[in-house]
Write a protein that holds these residues in place. Structure first.
Motif, PDB file in Angstrom:
ATOM      1  N   GLN B 158       5.034  -3.837  -0.802  1.00  0.00           N
ATOM      2  CA  GLN B 158       3.811  -3.959  -1.596  1.00  0.00           C
ATOM      3  C   GLN B 158       2.772  -4.769  -0.845  1.00  0.00           C
ATOM      4  O   GLN B 158       1.593  -4.433  -0.808  1.00  0.00           O
ATOM      5  N   ARG B 159       3.241  -5.861  -0.220  1.00  0.00           N
ATOM      6  CA  ARG B 159       2.336  -6.738   0.515  1.00  0.00           C
ATOM      7  C   ARG B 159       1.711  -5.993   1.688  1.00  0.00           C
ATOM      8  O   ARG B 159       0.519  -6.134   1.960  1.00  0.00           O
ATOM      9  N   MET B 160       2.542  -5.185   2.370  1.00  0.00           N
ATOM     10  CA  MET B 160       2.015  -4.428   3.507  1.00  0.00           C
ATOM     11  C   MET B 160       0.919  -3.481   3.053  1.00  0.00           C
ATOM     12  O   MET B 160      -0.135  -3.370   3.688  1.00  0.00           O
ATOM     13  N   ARG B 161       1.139  -2.819   1.916  1.00  0.00           N
ATOM     14  CA  ARG B 161       0.113  -1.906   1.402  1.00  0.00           C
ATOM     15  C   ARG B 161      -1.139  -2.697   1.022  1.00  0.00           C
ATOM     16  O   ARG B 161      -2.261  -2.250   1.263  1.00  0.00           O
ATOM     17  N   GLY B 162      -0.923  -3.890   0.469  1.00  0.00           N
ATOM     18  CA  GLY B 162      -2.052  -4.753   0.125  1.00  0.00           C
ATOM     19  C   GLY B 162      -2.825  -5.171   1.366  1.00  0.00           C
ATOM     20  O   GLY B 162      -4.055  -5.203   1.370  1.00  0.00           O
ATOM     21  N   ASP B 163      -2.097  -5.482   2.438  1.00  0.00           N
ATOM     22  CA  ASP B 163      -2.714  -5.892   3.700  1.00  0.00           C
ATOM     23  C   ASP B 163      -3.528  -4.761   4.319  1.00  0.00           C
ATOM     24  O   ASP B 163      -4.622  -4.974   4.846  1.00  0.00           O
ATOM     25  N   ILE B 164      -2.949  -3.565   4.287  1.00  0.00           N
ATOM     26  CA  ILE B 164      -3.646  -2.416   4.880  1.00  0.00           C
ATOM     27  C   ILE B 164      -4.955  -2.174   4.132  1.00  0.00           C
ATOM     28  O   ILE B 164      -6.003  -1.954   4.739  1.00  0.00           O
ATOM     29  N   LEU B 184      10.377  -2.420   5.936  1.00  0.00           N
ATOM     30  CA  LEU B 184      10.056  -1.649   4.727  1.00  0.00           C
ATOM     31  C   LEU B 184      11.181  -0.668   4.401  1.00  0.00           C
ATOM     32  O   LEU B 184      11.859  -0.168   5.290  1.00  0.00           O
ATOM     33  N   ASP B 185      11.330  -0.372   3.093  1.00  0.00           N
ATOM     34  CA  ASP B 185      12.306   0.649   2.714  1.00  0.00           C
ATOM     35  C   ASP B 185      11.721   2.028   3.018  1.00  0.00           C
ATOM     36  O   ASP B 185      10.538   2.162   3.321  1.00  0.00           O
ATOM     37  N   ILE B 186      12.568   3.059   2.903  1.00  0.00           N
ATOM     38  CA  ILE B 186      12.158   4.399   3.331  1.00  0.00           C
ATOM     39  C   ILE B 186      10.952   4.906   2.552  1.00  0.00           C
ATOM     40  O   ILE B 186      10.032   5.487   3.119  1.00  0.00           O
ATOM     41  N   VAL B 187      10.927   4.632   1.246  1.00  0.00           N
ATOM     42  CA  VAL B 187       9.826   5.126   0.417  1.00  0.00           C
ATOM     43  C   VAL B 187       8.509   4.480   0.842  1.00  0.00           C
ATOM     44  O   VAL B 187       7.496   5.152   1.026  1.00  0.00           O
ATOM     45  N   SER B 188       8.533   3.147   1.035  1.00  0.00           N
ATOM     46  CA  SER B 188       7.310   2.451   1.448  1.00  0.00           C
ATOM     47  C   SER B 188       6.850   2.924   2.815  1.00  0.00           C
ATOM     48  O   SER B 188       5.660   3.110   3.051  1.00  0.00           O
ATOM     49  N   LYS B 189       7.831   3.101   3.727  1.00  0.00           N
ATOM     50  CA  LYS B 189       7.488   3.589   5.065  1.00  0.00           C
ATOM     51  C   LYS B 189       6.748   4.905   4.983  1.00  0.00           C
ATOM     52  O   LYS B 189       5.709   5.088   5.602  1.00  0.00           O
ATOM     53  N   ALA B 190       7.316   5.825   4.195  1.00  0.00           N
ATOM     54  CA  ALA B 190       6.729   7.161   4.082  1.00  0.00           C
ATOM     55  C   ALA B 190       5.320   7.063   3.515  1.00  0.00           C
ATOM     56  O   ALA B 190       4.397   7.738   3.976  1.00  0.00           O
ATOM     57  N   ARG B 191       5.135   6.195   2.523  1.00  0.00           N
ATOM     58  CA  ARG B 191       3.829   6.064   1.882  1.00  0.00           C
ATOM     59  C   ARG B 191       2.798   5.528   2.877  1.00  0.00           C
ATOM     60  O   ARG B 191       1.689   6.036   2.961  1.00  0.00           O
ATOM     61  N   VAL B 192       3.206   4.500   3.635  1.00  0.00           N
ATOM     62  CA  VAL B 192       2.292   3.920   4.615  1.00  0.00           C
ATOM     63  C   VAL B 192       1.925   4.946   5.683  1.00  0.00           C
ATOM     64  O   VAL B 192       0.760   5.114   6.041  1.00  0.00           O
ATOM     65  N   ARG B 193       2.934   5.688   6.167  1.00  0.00           N
ATOM     66  CA  ARG B 193       2.649   6.675   7.218  1.00  0.00           C
ATOM     67  C   ARG B 193       1.716   7.766   6.719  1.00  0.00           C
ATOM     68  O   ARG B 193       0.774   8.154   7.406  1.00  0.00           O
ATOM     69  N   GLN B 194       1.986   8.256   5.520  1.00  0.00           N
ATOM     70  CA  GLN B 194       1.148   9.317   4.965  1.00  0.00           C
ATOM     71  C   GLN B 194      -0.291   8.835   4.818  1.00  0.00           C
ATOM     72  O   GLN B 194      -1.240   9.538   5.142  1.00  0.00           O
ATOM     73  N   PHE B 195      -0.419   7.590   4.378  1.00  0.00           N
ATOM     74  CA  PHE B 195      -1.747   7.025   4.202  1.00  0.00           C
ATOM     75  C   PHE B 195      -2.496   6.967   5.533  1.00  0.00           C
ATOM     76  O   PHE B 195      -3.674   7.317   5.618  1.00  0.00           O
ATOM     77  N   LEU B 196      -1.804   6.530   6.579  1.00  0.00           N
ATOM     78  CA  LEU B 196      -2.453   6.405   7.882  1.00  0.00           C
ATOM     79  C   LEU B 196      -2.899   7.766   8.402  1.00  0.00           C
ATOM     80  O   LEU B 196      -3.984   7.904   8.977  1.00  0.00           O
ATOM     81  N   LEU B 197      -2.062   8.784   8.170  1.00  0.00           N
ATOM     82  CA  LEU B 197      -2.429  10.135   8.598  1.00  0.00           C
ATOM     83  C   LEU B 197      -3.690  10.605   7.874  1.00  0.00           C
ATOM     84  O   LEU B 197      -4.605  11.155   8.491  1.00  0.00           O
TER      85      LEU B 197
END
Lengths: 290, 321
Positions: B158-164, B184-197
């Motif tokens: 959550q914090r990582m998403r907040g930071d981004i 990060l757990d797998i779900v958070s990783k996937a969410r962060v990667r998708q967001f960056l794309l």
């Protein structure tokens, strides 16, 4: 609100000095809104804030209680009466309290360098010092200022001083310049931690030690200590010299009279030197890293 | 703005030398010069998404700190968006976003909403644009329920998403991410990667990310820059890195009982045995499926797992090869 307007990126027509002034104004504004955020956040827990404020007030009061206890046994300390000592105590306490309130967190440089958050401050478009000094702004430190003001107020009702406009101005300048000089000590102490990250204890000796020293009349200390304090650390300008003049006393070192009035000049000089030391510290950090 | 040849981040012969003083006697101190970054050159174009990798201590962080204006280079030329990061730090930082995976850029005790309010004022973001950018990040990174939670109460993901989000509110042209998926757990990783794309595709934001996780790079970056010991080891597509590094994957096999090392499986060799557990290495480019079915047919399998080559291994092989 000027918020909607992004600031022009090119330096203004004022040239280098103009840019410096712009930066200073922006730094102060940024300090202001960061502080405002912390105050709002503190006020969300009003009861907790009031307890902390009271605790801060009481802790500061213990210092003066010690002085009161001494006066229960003697009529004068180093030739100074209780109201006179209360005057010294009050002015020093208010000056220190103000600078601690406004700049006390500037000393957290070492910790920030160690945990890497100094880098975070450097990635924001706000002067590092503004961010550092405003971080976790603790309004509860107002406790010391209030306590010092009360003691000072009481002493003023007991002192036999003819309050001409000049003397009132001298009193105000004493407190404000004192706060500025203490503030400089905080910032210089912070800047030294860019080189030596454990220097905060050394600095505490100057700031907290300095304020304790100033709460007593100069004559109770040895002459060399007093001389050292006057010249090495310009703390004497904060309090002793102007106070002695206000109280109509001779100063123990026999310095010329005009020095009593030099506080604003000394404060200004301190600020300039502090600015340079801070910049040098930041530059050293940026070339060496953690 | 951009250089004539389209370079958005331009690094030429960049070096950073630290002087480390060590106490060598009671009073004597010896100074050693450490070349943290030792003559690196690369050019990133606007909109490129690049992985910046190398083992610990390779000089990645030092390079990123120079690119963001935190550290002054010892020598070399450095331009980000046409600006010298060191000399014009405050001007540059308005155009870049930085996310440090290991430490937050947010205010620990403040709720996310207040942190973002401070960011708005620090970067002087017009309110309409701020609201728009925030709403977008909140939606894509699913931060809606978290805005009133103090940062210290957020989970790592959550914090990582907040930071981004905090790093993107001022529409930076460049985003630096230092280990954005670490821990990060797998779900958070996937969410962060998708967001960056999405960010890269829609806004054309140039992204430079350092990571230890090869799958980050596989999913996000067309291009990889590898450094080791302060020197550039590789600069090109990810596929090329695997070839150069001859990456190997490892199949960890648990048998019913202790058996002699497995033999006769084409394309795989047993590298280690320990009781009933055996480790088989096979090329990263080969499929594991035929290997597994062959093993299952010939040996009494209890369990198995596959280990991807990590970056340290790939780089170690690059060095050796």
């Amino acid at each position: 609100m000027a918020d909607g307007k992004p600031r022009s990126l090119s330096p203004g027509p004022g040239g280098r000095l103009g840019t410096l002034l712009d930066d200073a104004v922006w730094g102060l504004r940024a300090y202001g809104f960061i502080v405002a955020m912390w105050v709002r956040s503190t006020m969300a827990y009003r009861a907790s804030f009031l307890i902390m404020l009271a605790a801060n007030f009481a802790t500061a009061g213990l210092d003066f209680a010690a002085i009161m206890i001494m006066f229960a046994q003697v009529d004068a300390l180093g030739g100074f009466t209780l109201p006179e000592v209360a005057f010294l105590y009050g002015t020093s306490c208010v000056a220190f309290g103000l600078s601690d309130l406004l700049l006390g967190t500037a000393e957290r440089v070492g910790r920030r360098v160690r945990d890497g958050t100094m880098d975070v401050l450097l990635t924001r478009p706000v002067p590092v010092l503004s961010q550092l000094a405003a971080d976790r702004f603790a309004l509860r430190r107002l406790g010391r200022v209030i306590q010092g003001s009360l003691v000072l107020g009481w002493s003023l009702t007991r002192l036999e001083v003819d309050w001409t406009p000049g003397r009132v101005a001298l009193l105000a300048s004493m407190v404000l310049c004192g706060a500025a000089i203490f503030g400089c000590l905080f910032v210089v102490g912070g800047a030294f931690q860019f080189w030596a990250q454990d220097a905060s204890e050394v600095q505490n000796a100057f700031t907290y030690g300095g304020t304790t020293l100033l709460q007593y009349p100069p004559t109770v200390f040895g002459k060399d200590l007093v001389r050292g304090v006057t010249f090495v650390v310009p703390l004497a300008f904060v309090n002793w010299l102007p106070a002695l003049r206000l109280l109509g006393r001779d100063d123990p070192l026999g310095l010329p009279d005009w020095l009593d009035l030099a506080a604003p000049a000394v404060a200004l000089l301190c600020c300039a030197v502090t600015g340079l030391v801070w910049r040098a510290g930041l530059r050293a950090y940026r070339s060496t890293g953690s | 703005m951009d250089d004539a040849d389209g370079a958005f981040i331009d690094v030429r012969d960049l070096t950073k030398t630290f002087t480390v003083r060590r106490r060598s006697g009671l009073l004597r101190r010896t100074a050693t010069r450490v070349h943290a970054v030792d003559g690196i050159s690369f050019v990133l174009r606007r909109g490129e998404m690049t992985g910046f990798i190398g083992p610990n201590g390779a000089g990645k962080s030092t390079t990123v700190k120079m690119l963001t204006g935190i550290l002054t280079p010892t020598s070399g030329r450095l331009r980000v968006a046409g600006v010298d990061p060191w000399r014009e730090r405050t001007r540059l930082v308005r155009r870049i976003g930085v996310v440090f995976g290991q430490r937050t850029t947010l205010w620990w005790d403040l709720p996310l909403r207040d942190s973002y309010g401070l960011v708005r004022r620090m970067y002087r973001i017009p309110r309409a644009r701020f609201e728009e950018n925030l709403a977008r990040c909140v939606e894509l990174l699913e931060l809606g329920d978290l805005l009133d939670v103090p940062v210290r109460q957020l989970s790592l993901g959550q914090r990582m998403r907040g930071d981004i989000t905090a790093a993107l509110l001022h529409d930076p042209d460049v985003l630096y991410l230092d280990e954005p998926t670490i821990g990060l757990d797998i779900v958070s990783k996937a969410r962060v990667r998708q967001f960056l794309l999405t960010l890269n595709a829609e806004r054309g934001t140039t992204v430079l990310l350092t990571t230890h996780d090869l799958s980050d790079i596989e999913q996000l970056c067309e291009r990889v820059v590898v450094i080791d010991h302060g020197r550039l080891m590789y600069d090109g597509p990810l596929a090329g890195l695997h070839e150069v590094g001859r990456g190997e994957r490892t199949l960890v096999v648990d048998l019913e009982r202790e058996l002699p090392p497995i033999e006769g499986i084409p394309g795989a060799r047993t590298v280690r045995t320990e009781g009933p557990r055996q480790w088989l290495a096979f090329p990263a480019s080969a499929s594991a499926a035929p290997l597994v079915s062959r093993l299952a047919a010939e040996y009494p399998l209890v369990d198995l797992s596959i280990r991807e080559p990590d970056i340290e291994d790939v780089i170690a092989r690059m060095y050796a090869g």
